[in-house]
Scaffold this active site. Structure first.
Site, PDB file in Angstrom:
ATOM      1  N   LEU A  89      -5.543   7.128   0.120  1.00 59.27           N
ATOM      2  CA  LEU A  89      -4.061   6.795   0.526  1.00 59.27           C
ATOM      3  C   LEU A  89      -3.981   6.805   2.108  1.00 59.27           C
ATOM      4  CD1 LEU A  89      -1.959   8.901  -1.851  1.00 59.27           C
ATOM      5  CD2 LEU A  89      -2.590   6.722  -2.013  1.00 59.27           C
ATOM      6  N   GLY A 128      -3.467  -3.389 -14.783  1.00 61.38           N
ATOM      7  CA  GLY A 128      -4.702  -2.893 -15.216  1.00 61.38           C
ATOM      8  C   GLY A 128      -5.592  -3.936 -15.660  1.00 61.38           C
ATOM      9  N   THR A 146      -5.410   3.774 -11.429  1.00 59.04           N
ATOM     10  CA  THR A 146      -6.408   3.872 -11.686  1.00 59.04           C
ATOM     11  C   THR A 146      -6.925   5.200 -12.614  1.00 59.04           C
ATOM     12  OG1 THR A 146      -7.018   4.882  -9.593  1.00 59.04           O
ATOM     13  CG2 THR A 146      -7.319   2.749  -9.594  1.00 59.04           C
ATOM     14  N   CYS A 169      -1.926   9.157  -8.037  1.00 60.22           N
ATOM     15  CA  CYS A 169      -3.003   8.757  -6.917  1.00 60.22           C
ATOM     16  C   CYS A 169      -4.349   9.810  -7.365  1.00 60.22           C
ATOM     17  CB  CYS A 169      -2.691   8.990  -5.566  1.00 60.22           C
ATOM     18  SG  CYS A 169      -1.475  10.352  -5.567  1.00 60.22           S
ATOM     19  N   LYS A 208       0.796  -1.259  -0.063  1.00 55.41           N
ATOM     20  CA  LYS A 208       0.140  -0.095   0.059  1.00 55.41           C
ATOM     21  C   LYS A 208       0.748   1.243  -0.071  1.00 55.41           C
ATOM     22  CE  LYS A 208      -3.509   2.597   0.578  1.00 55.41           C
ATOM     23  NZ  LYS A 208      -4.113   2.698  -0.727  1.00 55.41           N
ATOM     24  N   ILE A 244      -0.945   0.801 -15.632  1.00 54.27           N
ATOM     25  CA  ILE A 244      -1.334   2.297 -15.148  1.00 54.27           C
ATOM     26  C   ILE A 244      -1.911   1.947 -13.598  1.00 54.27           C
ATOM     27  CG2 ILE A 244      -2.072   2.652 -17.400  1.00 54.27           C
ATOM     28  CD1 ILE A 244      -4.829   2.026 -17.084  1.00 54.27           C
ATOM     29  N   THR A 276      -7.142  -5.453  -8.284  1.00 50.97           N
ATOM     30  CA  THR A 276      -8.414  -5.804  -7.834  1.00 50.97           C
ATOM     31  C   THR A 276      -8.953  -6.979  -7.906  1.00 50.97           C
ATOM     32  OG1 THR A 276      -8.940  -3.528  -9.004  1.00 50.97           O
ATOM     33  CG2 THR A 276     -10.983  -5.144  -8.692  1.00 50.97           C
TER      34      THR A 276
HETATM   35  C1  LIG Z   1      -8.508  -0.385  -3.365  1.00 49.25           C
HETATM   36  C2  LIG Z   1      -7.418   0.011  -4.240  1.00 49.25           C
HETATM   37  C3  LIG Z   1      -6.152   0.778  -3.516  1.00 49.25           C
HETATM   38  C4  LIG Z   1      -5.239   1.247  -4.163  1.00 49.25           C
HETATM   39  N1  LIG Z   1      -4.241   2.048  -3.660  1.00 49.25           N
HETATM   40  C5  LIG Z   1      -2.926   2.287  -4.365  1.00 49.25           C
HETATM   41  C6  LIG Z   1      -2.172   2.898  -3.818  1.00 49.25           C
HETATM   42  O1  LIG Z   1      -1.851   3.100  -2.643  1.00 49.25           O
HETATM   43  N2  LIG Z   1      -0.902   3.281  -4.582  1.00 49.25           N
HETATM   44  C7  LIG Z   1      -0.864   2.964  -5.819  1.00 49.25           C
HETATM   45  O2  LIG Z   1       0.163   3.324  -6.451  1.00 49.25           O
HETATM   46  N3  LIG Z   1      -1.996   2.189  -6.583  1.00 49.25           N
HETATM   47  C8  LIG Z   1      -3.084   1.948  -5.761  1.00 49.25           C
HETATM   48  N4  LIG Z   1      -3.980   1.286  -6.335  1.00 49.25           N
HETATM   49  C9  LIG Z   1      -4.049   1.112  -7.845  1.00 49.25           C
HETATM   50  C10 LIG Z   1      -3.609  -0.530  -8.007  1.00 49.25           C
HETATM   51  O3  LIG Z   1      -2.342  -0.646  -7.697  1.00 49.25           O
HETATM   52  C11 LIG Z   1      -3.629  -0.452  -9.704  1.00 49.25           C
HETATM   53  O4  LIG Z   1      -2.867   0.391 -10.275  1.00 49.25           O
HETATM   54  C12 LIG Z   1      -5.064  -0.466 -10.413  1.00 49.25           C
HETATM   55  O5  LIG Z   1      -6.052  -0.723  -9.283  1.00 49.25           O
HETATM   56  C13 LIG Z   1      -5.207  -1.080 -11.664  1.00 49.25           C
HETATM   57  O6  LIG Z   1      -4.823  -2.461 -11.607  1.00 49.25           O
HETATM   58  P1  LIG Z   1      -6.378  -3.479 -11.591  1.00 49.25           P
HETATM   59  O7  LIG Z   1      -7.143  -3.175 -12.634  1.00 49.25           O
HETATM   60  O8  LIG Z   1      -5.408  -4.751 -11.244  1.00 49.25           O
HETATM   61  O9  LIG Z   1      -6.914  -3.248 -10.061  1.00 49.25           O
HETATM   62  C14 LIG Z   1      -4.971   0.985  -5.709  1.00 49.25           C
HETATM   63  C15 LIG Z   1      -6.161   0.340  -6.351  1.00 49.25           C
HETATM   64  C16 LIG Z   1      -7.202  -0.232  -5.540  1.00 49.25           C
HETATM   65  C17 LIG Z   1      -8.469  -0.849  -6.085  1.00 49.25           C
END
Ligand SMILES: Cc1cc2nc3c(=O)[nH]c(=O)nc-3n(C[C@H](O)[C@H](O)[C@H](O)COP(=O)(O)O)c2cc1C
Ligand SMILES: Cc1cc2nc3c(=O)[nH]c(=O)nc-3n(C[C@H](O)[C@H](O)[C@H](O)COP(=O)(O)OP(=O)(O)OC[C@H]3O[C@@H](n4cnc5c(N)ncnc54)[C@H](O)[C@@H]3O)c2cc1C
Ligand SMILES: Cc1cc2nc3c(=O)[nH]c(=O)nc-3n(C[C@H](O)[C@H](O)[C@H](O)COP(=O)(O)OP(=O)(O)OC[C@H]3O[C@@H](n4cnc5c(N)ncnc54)[C@H](O)[C@@H]3O)c2cc1C
Ligand SMILES: Cc1cc2nc3c(=O)[nH]c(=O)nc-3n(C[C@H](O)[C@H](O)[C@H](O)COP(=O)(O)O)c2cc1C
Ligand code: FES
Ligand code: FES
Lengths: 305, 237, 305, 237
Positions: free
Chosen positions: A74, A245, A193, A130, A45, A191, A268
């Protein structure tokens, strides 16, 4: 077992499949649900210089099986507590990890990176993307000049493996990738989000109850955007790129490898299936053996022919 | 120990209007009332959390209301179908040193307190369960007193004065829970409140389900909770 | 029947649900599949000053039930043929329509708009966001200064209803919306497609066959992004906003109305269900009557309380 | 007239390895061989196009191969299930003035030419259908000659010299179609080729399915086609 190892510009992973920041905590909780030794590396995290309380109100919104929106904001324990409480556990359990870090100012980032350096943290991922914190930090993520400046300042204080994680919420991810490379990053991940809004209307005889969650969109629905951007980034930089992603299956991983990703992260889908990374890694291993590709490197070659 | 269970449905029956009881086979050895599980629904990104309403010899039971696509998926499960869930999750109710408990369940909030009632009764701890439902058709059996149409809060002061509980346990809509917490403070009786929040991971890593306590800290409903002391919660409603 | 009419800054629609550019052709083909009179207005496929042949190779990629990627490349018959062949039909059949237009240069746009003005076309939608044509046109879509300039030049030659359609592939859609407003647009529509890449790997004993389709991502998966952007745009402009992106049900339409959209357009879902616009319009009507909201305006009020 | 049909499945049976025959009720009055329909699959954004392989009294028949999620959805349809499809679409084969036809179907490309064979035979037009399948298990009945393992092109020159057709009709993988088109040009025989392209709208509005002709124009496979004169197509393979 096939050789799944990856050498990312000096940072060695036993497998190419990592878990994405914010979706795996600090690795502690997941031990009950999956075999951690099967994971390439876990990304923590986001850690900031001071602890953060995050956003008030609803933080999670599900969008069917397409994905979800989060506005955690965050929330984290701060780097001091991370170093004193979580780091010893990670080291003791021999878990390969990357520390994800976020900040509001250049100083925040630099100070965090310094502490990471002092504590011999082998790799950091700089989250400049973020989308759910109001203050400043998206700026670095969308302005190439600020990003190069930020990266080079972090580079000065941090000698180990430096990953810069990019946001898709920009018209020009290529320029940002080049900035990160020019600033001295060892690797790019992308990427983070997409910006998204979840709306739920409960229409009752007594009125309409509305839920709005504005934050970061992740999950299956963002995969085509991620593939697009990773392919574009690969075309402009020489350093390795970690694709992130919407990954939820071996097929998804192969698609990212085919367009040039050097490794991948799963986010996710960890919530849906907490053992997904272990599962896909096993499948990848079997796939390589079944098709006589011998090693991950050989598979990548075939996929890119 | 909590983990991801890949198991089988034993039974899934309608017990009241829009309300179902699901029993699942498991090899879980111990569950505390107030703990919950989180079910994988194939048509959904996130798992769906439900309080455990009963446990015996590995068989886990939940009571659930049909709400949207997740619970619709669950209503379609038939005996012997596969089911995947994380369990047991959360802290559960604390019954240490309790001698006379008042249990309050509003609507489907009956689920965890029904389980708690059984546990207390087995331990010979005095208890009284009052529940409320919108209509007779939605009523779930098992309470000492059931209110139909009105609110479980309607004569709560009188009830407390009569029973003189040393602990109040409750689950239900948050607006009800806040009032129960306030009532507890007024009567100087501790309350244990089972909270709900939309969950992503349900195991304490994503910080998606936090609530604030009065001491300024954020706590996760899924791991630090779902049960909190009512007087420690910073109510935002 | 409830009063579903909308007055968009002078442009009157009989219902708030339109069909999106590129997904309904020039209205001709759809007559066999749906009752055109139930549609608020149809937006034509983008028209350019000269006919365009579009892209070679695969143009369509489906991403499960999440959406699709297209790289049609703005193939169209050109404005002259549109005016001589399609316009008479549209007028004769009394179909309410908006002409979508695209170009490579400011002159292209201005010349098209002039012809629209001369032929008494009641509304145009300026597509500054086509992500799948290499030459220039994405520029207007991501640079606020160019966009204001473009809009004001079109405004000078075109007196009827002027909609500017924005791209989501930007870090600052608010600035773009303000530019369009400042340039003299009567209305904004958003969003166009997100950039996306579809990858399909066919792994056979004889090798790996790869399909790549890079283009615009549309459909259900982009709805949260669209909702986010429409809400942000509404906060910075006074002119009406038409919401577009991933709409496939009455619920979706209500969500867009709840966040402030004045009308909506349906795109990709026309391919899945060619009578979707008619169907949702009927449902909207029934919904308003059943809940005693009387009119669309009253419903909007309730949704925004 | 073409429209969106909401109808019922009559039958859906496996006829060869990975190959199925689906019959659908409809009130369609006339279909040309070479026309197709486009089926709504609930788990998919886009409809799935299939050549019509037979038509009688409103009953439409298709032959299809299990490929991915769309055809998987279709294989699960049972008699009396609802089915929604656009039909009849496209131009179909032209049989005017043809007296001696050679029909070539490679693999599942047999579907439209099998229908065409029936039409030609009913009109007493001389015809010969040659088809090819990867294996005996995948073979579909109804041809005058079937090649297993090899290619329909293997002895094509000899066959043409023997039959002396005045028109060649064909459907199959595009690499085969191109060669048939070339063969036609070589023998100075016109070819009618049923093309395939991924479709979005399948009714000619989205321009997603275009192919280029030698005259420089783009034509949609769904509306201008799927049948084109082989010598007019600008082959890109
Ligand atoms: C609940 C949640 C918390 C996240 N927290 C962070 C974070 O603290 N720092 C970061 O760089 N990305 C964070 N992300 C983004 C993920 O690391 C990732 O880049 C993004 O979810 C896309 O990947 P996915 O489609 O597999 O979830 C977070 C995503 C989710 C869903
Ligand atoms: C700790 C806990 C215990 C619960 N115990 C019970 C119980 O015993 N019986 C019962 O009927 N319900 C219980 N719920 C509520 C139950 O989780 C929701 O009704 C269910 O998730 C609805 O899913 P759906 O897809 O059918 O409806 P949706 O239409 O998706 O959602 C309806 C509502 O359910 C809630 N919800 C949706 N997704 C989640 C999620 N991932 N996490 C948490 N809440 C969500 C939200 O408030 C949402 O507005 C509990 C919730 C929590 C957090
Ligand atoms: C005019 C026409 C006639 C056809 N006739 C037949 C037939 O008679 N029998 C038969 O078995 N197949 C036929 N096909 C092919 C058939 O449409 C595909 O096999 C089917 O769509 C596969 O869908 P899927 O989801 O199972 O597989 P997927 O895994 O989604 O796709 C497999 C392949 O099918 C094709 N395909 C996928 N989606 C579409 C789409 N929306 N439009 C067109 N092609 C698509 C693509 O080439 C893709 O690579 C025809 C195609 C066209 C265009
Ligand atoms: C096949 C296709 C062609 C399109 N062509 C155009 C176009 O010519 N001009 C334009 O402004 N938008 C075009 N769009 C974008 C749509 O009008 C719409 O903005 C987008 O698809 C998002 O809406 P949806 O999710 O409902 O499809 C096209 C979209 C698709 C899918
Ligand atoms: S749901 Fe993730 S911390 Fe509670
Ligand atoms: S599929 Fe749309 S034009 Fe052919």
């Amino acid at each position: 077992m096939a050789d799944l190892s990856v050498n990312l510009n000096g940072f060695k992973l036993k497998t190419p499949i990592m878990t994405a920041s914010g979706t795996f905590g600090y690795a502690d909780e997941f031990e009950d649900f999956t075999d951690m030794s099967k994971i390439g590396a876990i990304v923590t995290k986001a850690i900031s210089i001071e602890p953060k309380k995050g956003n008030a109100g609803d933080r999670i919104f599900e969008y069917k099986n397409y994905g979800m929106i989060n506005r955690i904001g965050l929330e984290n324990i701060g780097i001091k507590e991370f170093v004193s409480k979580k780091l010893p556990l990670l080291k003791q359990k021999n878990i390969d990890f990357v520390m994800n870090l976020a900040g509001n100012t250049v100083e925040d980032y630099v100070n965090c990176a310094k502490i990471a350096e002092e504590n011999d943290i082998k790799a950091i991922e700089v989250n400049v993307s973020c989308p759910n914190v109001k203050s400043g930090c998206l700026e670095f993520g969308t302005d190439p000049v600020s990003l190069e400046n930020l990266t080079s300042k972090i580079r000065k204080v941090y000698k180990n493996f430096l990953i810069v994680k990019l946001t898709p919420n920009t018209s020009n991810i290529e320029a940002l990738a080049k900035s990160a490379e020019n600033g001295g990053a060892d690797c790019i991940s992308a990427i983070n989000t997409l910006r998204g809004l979840g709306v739920k209307l409960d229409i009752t005889p007594f009125g309409i109850k509305k839920t709005f969650v504005r934050g970061g969109l992740s999950g299956k629905c963002i995969k085509p955007v991620a593939l697009y951007m990773v392919q574009n980034i690969k075309q402009v930089v020489k350093i390795p790129v970690i694709g992130i992603g919407g990954i939820s299956s071996l097929e998804d991983v192969l698609e990212f490898l085919a367009i040039g990703a050097d490794a991948v992260q799963i986010g996710t889908e960890n919530f849906t299936n907490p053992d997904i990374t272990e599962k896909i890694t096993t499948e990848l291993d079997e796939f390589i053996i079944k098709n006589n590709f011998e090693s991950l490197d050989k598979l990548k070659e075939e996929l890119r022919k | 120990m909590k983990r991801n269970h890949k198991s089988k449905v034993i039974n899934n029956i309608k017990i009241a209007k829009g309300t179902y009881k699901l029993s699942i086979q498991s090899d879980i050895e111990k569950v505390k009332a107030g703990q919950f599980l989180s079910i994988l629904c194939n048509n959904k990104t996130l798992r769906r959390p439900f309080s455990i309403s009963g446990y015996e010899n590995g068989i886990i039971e939940i009571l659930y209301k049909l709400k949207g696509e997740g619970t619709e998926f669950i209503t379609n499960l038939k005996p012997d179908d596969d089911i995947e869930f994380l369990a047991p999750l959360g802290n559960g109710f604390d019954v240490k040193n309790v001698q006379n408990a008042l249990l309050i369940g509003a609507g489907i909030g009956i689920a965890p307190v029904l389980f708690l009632k059984k546990v207390l009764s087995e331990k010979n701890i005095k208890n009284y369960l009052i529940t409320g439902f919108k209509s007779e058709q939605e009523k779930i059996e098992g309470s000492d007193k059931t209110i139909i149409g009105g609110s479980v809060l309607d004569n709560i002061d009188e009830l407390i004065n009569e029973i003189k509980p040393d602990m109040i346990y409750s689950c239900g809509p948050s607006i009800v829970l806040k009032k129960i917490s306030d009532t507890g403070i007024k009567h100087k009786i501790k309350t244990q409140i089972a909270m709900e929040k939309v969950m992503a991971c349900s195991i304490g890593v994503c910080r998606g389900c936090t609530i604030e306590l009065k001491d300024g800290t954020n706590k996760t409903v899924c791991k630090d909770g779902p049960v909190f002391m009512g007087d420690e919660i910073l109510w935002r409603i």
